[in-house]
Design a protein around this motif. Structure first.
Motif, short mmCIF file in Angstrom:
data_model
loop_
_atom_site.label_atom_id
_atom_site.label_comp_id
_atom_site.label_asym_id
_atom_site.label_seq_id
_atom_site.Cartn_x
_atom_site.Cartn_y
_atom_site.Cartn_z
N UNK A 125 0.83 -1.03 0.00
CA UNK A 125 0.02 0.06 -0.05
C UNK A 125 0.83 1.36 0.09
N UNK A 126 0.94 1.97 -1.22
CA UNK A 126 1.67 3.06 -1.11
C UNK A 126 1.20 4.31 -0.44
N UNK A 127 -0.02 4.19 0.09
CA UNK A 127 -0.50 5.41 0.65
C UNK A 127 0.24 5.28 1.99
N UNK A 128 0.75 4.24 2.70
CA UNK A 128 1.39 4.06 4.07
C UNK A 128 2.81 4.24 4.04
N UNK A 129 3.35 4.29 2.54
CA UNK A 129 4.76 4.21 2.67
C UNK A 129 5.37 5.70 2.75
N UNK A 130 4.82 6.60 2.27
CA UNK A 130 5.27 8.09 2.18
C UNK A 130 6.87 8.21 1.69
N UNK A 131 7.93 8.64 2.32
CA UNK A 131 9.20 8.62 1.82
C UNK A 131 9.96 7.31 2.05
N UNK A 132 9.44 6.20 2.15
CA UNK A 132 10.08 4.93 2.41
C UNK A 132 9.88 4.31 1.30
N UNK A 133 10.83 3.14 0.94
CA UNK A 133 10.80 2.28 -0.30
C UNK A 133 11.21 0.75 -0.21
N UNK A 134 10.60 0.03 -0.96
CA UNK A 134 10.76 -1.46 -0.55
C UNK A 134 12.22 -1.78 -1.17
N UNK A 135 12.22 -1.79 -2.66
CA UNK A 135 13.33 -2.11 -3.31
C UNK A 135 14.44 -1.24 -3.57
N UNK A 136 15.78 -1.67 -3.39
CA UNK A 136 16.77 -0.75 -3.20
C UNK A 136 18.07 -1.37 -4.37
N UNK A 137 18.85 -0.27 -5.05
CA UNK A 137 19.93 -0.50 -5.67
C UNK A 137 19.79 -1.62 -6.81
N UNK A 138 19.06 -1.09 -7.68
CA UNK A 138 18.90 -2.01 -9.19
C UNK A 138 19.61 -1.42 -10.31
N UNK A 139 20.62 -2.02 -10.78
CA UNK A 139 21.24 -1.56 -12.03
C UNK A 139 20.92 -2.65 -13.22
N UNK A 140 20.57 -1.86 -14.20
CA UNK A 140 20.04 -2.94 -15.19
C UNK A 140 20.94 -2.16 -16.64
N UNK A 141 22.09 -2.71 -16.92
CA UNK A 141 23.04 -2.29 -17.98
C UNK A 141 23.35 -3.30 -19.01
N UNK A 142 23.82 -2.67 -20.25
CA UNK A 142 24.44 -3.61 -21.31
C UNK A 142 23.51 -4.57 -21.58
N UNK A 143 22.25 -4.66 -21.84
CA UNK A 143 21.45 -5.56 -22.08
C UNK A 143 20.83 -5.45 -23.43
N UNK A 144 20.29 -6.55 -24.08
CA UNK A 144 19.85 -6.26 -25.39
C UNK A 144 18.42 -6.81 -25.26
N UNK A 145 17.66 -6.07 -26.01
CA UNK A 145 16.09 -6.07 -26.01
C UNK A 145 15.68 -6.09 -27.43
N UNK A 146 14.98 -7.10 -27.81
CA UNK A 146 13.97 -7.06 -28.86
C UNK A 146 12.79 -7.32 -28.82
N UNK B 243 23.13 2.10 -21.08
CA UNK B 243 23.77 1.50 -21.97
C UNK B 243 23.16 0.23 -22.31
N UNK B 244 21.88 0.29 -22.40
CA UNK B 244 21.00 -0.96 -23.00
C UNK B 244 20.60 -0.72 -24.42
N UNK B 245 20.60 -1.74 -25.27
CA UNK B 245 20.15 -1.50 -26.72
C UNK B 245 18.84 -2.02 -26.57
N UNK B 246 17.79 -1.38 -27.56
CA UNK B 246 16.58 -2.06 -27.82
C UNK B 246 16.14 -1.93 -29.09
N UNK B 247 15.69 -2.83 -29.57
CA UNK B 247 15.33 -3.11 -31.29
C UNK B 247 13.70 -3.35 -31.07
N UNK B 248 12.97 -2.45 -31.92
CA UNK B 248 11.70 -2.86 -32.15
C UNK B 248 11.42 -3.73 -33.39
#
Length: 329
Positions: free
Chosen positions: A209-230, A249-254
């Motif tokens: 419930x985000x209404x009860x979180x205010x300035x607190x967060x659940x998930x921390x320190x996520x790095x998504x880099x140098x991946x390839x998406x099609x 630095x991710x590459x995305x192709x449609x």
């Protein structure tokens, strides 16, 4: 050797350490390729000032050893998964397959209530998931729920019905712990995630419930880099309640492999109740105008097709000042 359950002697549970999963093939499965998680137990009653009766809620987990003396237990609010106290276990008294009584060294924390959840913070592994292929699965590719760090590297996620990588946790349904921290997703190939079991190839969505979180967060320190998406449609990334998220630095192709069923103007990035977000130096088939990025209740967001070194340093400095460390680390 993992410990045996106190109630079911042939049931075992890996408690901590490191999980290494590599060079595997997971295909045509009717569920997730892998789901790494612990368990939340719900407080059924407060027995004494230092003792609670706990219950397993998910029948698939009945009877697992939840704790032994001297281990550390975190008290959390089920609606937010936010911790408000730590207790050290003094005694464990199994009651039946669904209930166990825990006594702590010190009195229970202030504000403890029936229906709050407890999690054993000593029973969380670090995970390396490397050089695997997950393809044509009915639901998700991978789910990770641990605060001890996850490396997802060099994998191929091919034609899945849901997100290739899902970071989630809840204490209202499956009672699977815990929101992830320290996740690095790098050098992977993502091909045509349909996402009928989730909104995007990479989805971060703790059930809170985000209404009860205010300035607190659940998930921390996520790095998504140098991946390839099609991909044949958007969105690419959906994130909720994250403190420190890098998409760089991710590459995305449609492609035109399938007819998109998501709206053509769906946001590429959808960020909700998060802070210190850095998305830059990516090779995208879209120009990131205002309509391509959906932000709600988020702070210190730096998203740019072409980054400015001065602007980025300013963003990084503000994140360090308010958080005490770099969100890029």
């Amino acid at each position: 050797r993992p410990p045996r359950s106190t109630l079911f002697p042939y049931t075992t549970l890996f408690r901590s350490g490191k999980l290494l999963i590599e060079n595997g093939l997971y295909e045509n499965m009717l569920d997730d390729g892998i789901n790494v998680h612990g368990d939340y137990l719900r407080i059924a009653s407060i027995v004494l000032p230092d003792t609670v009766l706990l219950e397993w809620v998910n029948p698939q987990t009945f009877g697992f050893t939840f704790a032994v003396p001297s281990e550390h237990i975190q008290f959390v609010k089920s609606s937010t998964l936010l911790g408000y106290g730590i207790g050290i276990v003094k005694g464990v008294s199994p009651v039946d397959a669904q209930h166990v009584q825990l006594t702590f060294v010190d009195p229970l924390p202030t504000g403890v209530q029936v229906s709050d959840a407890l999690v054993n913070t000593d029973w969380q592994p670090s995970v390396i998931y490397r050089n695997n292929t997950v393809r044509r699965n009915r639901s998700r590719g991978t789910i990770f729920k641990t605060t001890k760090g996850v490396l997802v590297e060099g994998n191929t996620f091919d034609h899945l019905s849901g997100p290739a990588i899902l970071l989630i946790a809840d204490a209202i349904d499956w009672f699977e712990s815990q929101p992830a921290s320290g996740v690095v997703i790098t050098g992977n190939h993502f091909i045509d995630q349909v996402s009928t079991y989730g909104p995007a190839p990479i989805t971060i969505s703790p059930r809170v419930s985000l209404s009860d979180e205010h300035d607190r967060y659940n998930v921390r320190r996520i790095v998504i880099s140098n991946n390839d998406f099609s991909v044949f449609q958007r969105p690419l990334l959906v994130a909720t309640s994250v403190d420190g998220l890098v998409f760089r630095r991710n590459t995305v192709r449609l492609n035109t492999d399938f007819k998109p069923f998501q709206p053509p103007d769906a946001a590429v990035f959808s960020i909700h109740h998060s802070r210190c977000i850095d998305a830059e130096h990516n090779d995208l088939p879209w120009t990131l105008t205002d309509g391509d990025v959906a932000l709600q209740d988020s702070d210190l967001v730096y998203i740019a097709d072409v980054s400015s070194e001065a602007d980025h340093h300013s963003w990084l400095s503000r994140c360090q000042t308010t958080h005490g460390q770099s969100a890029s680390r």
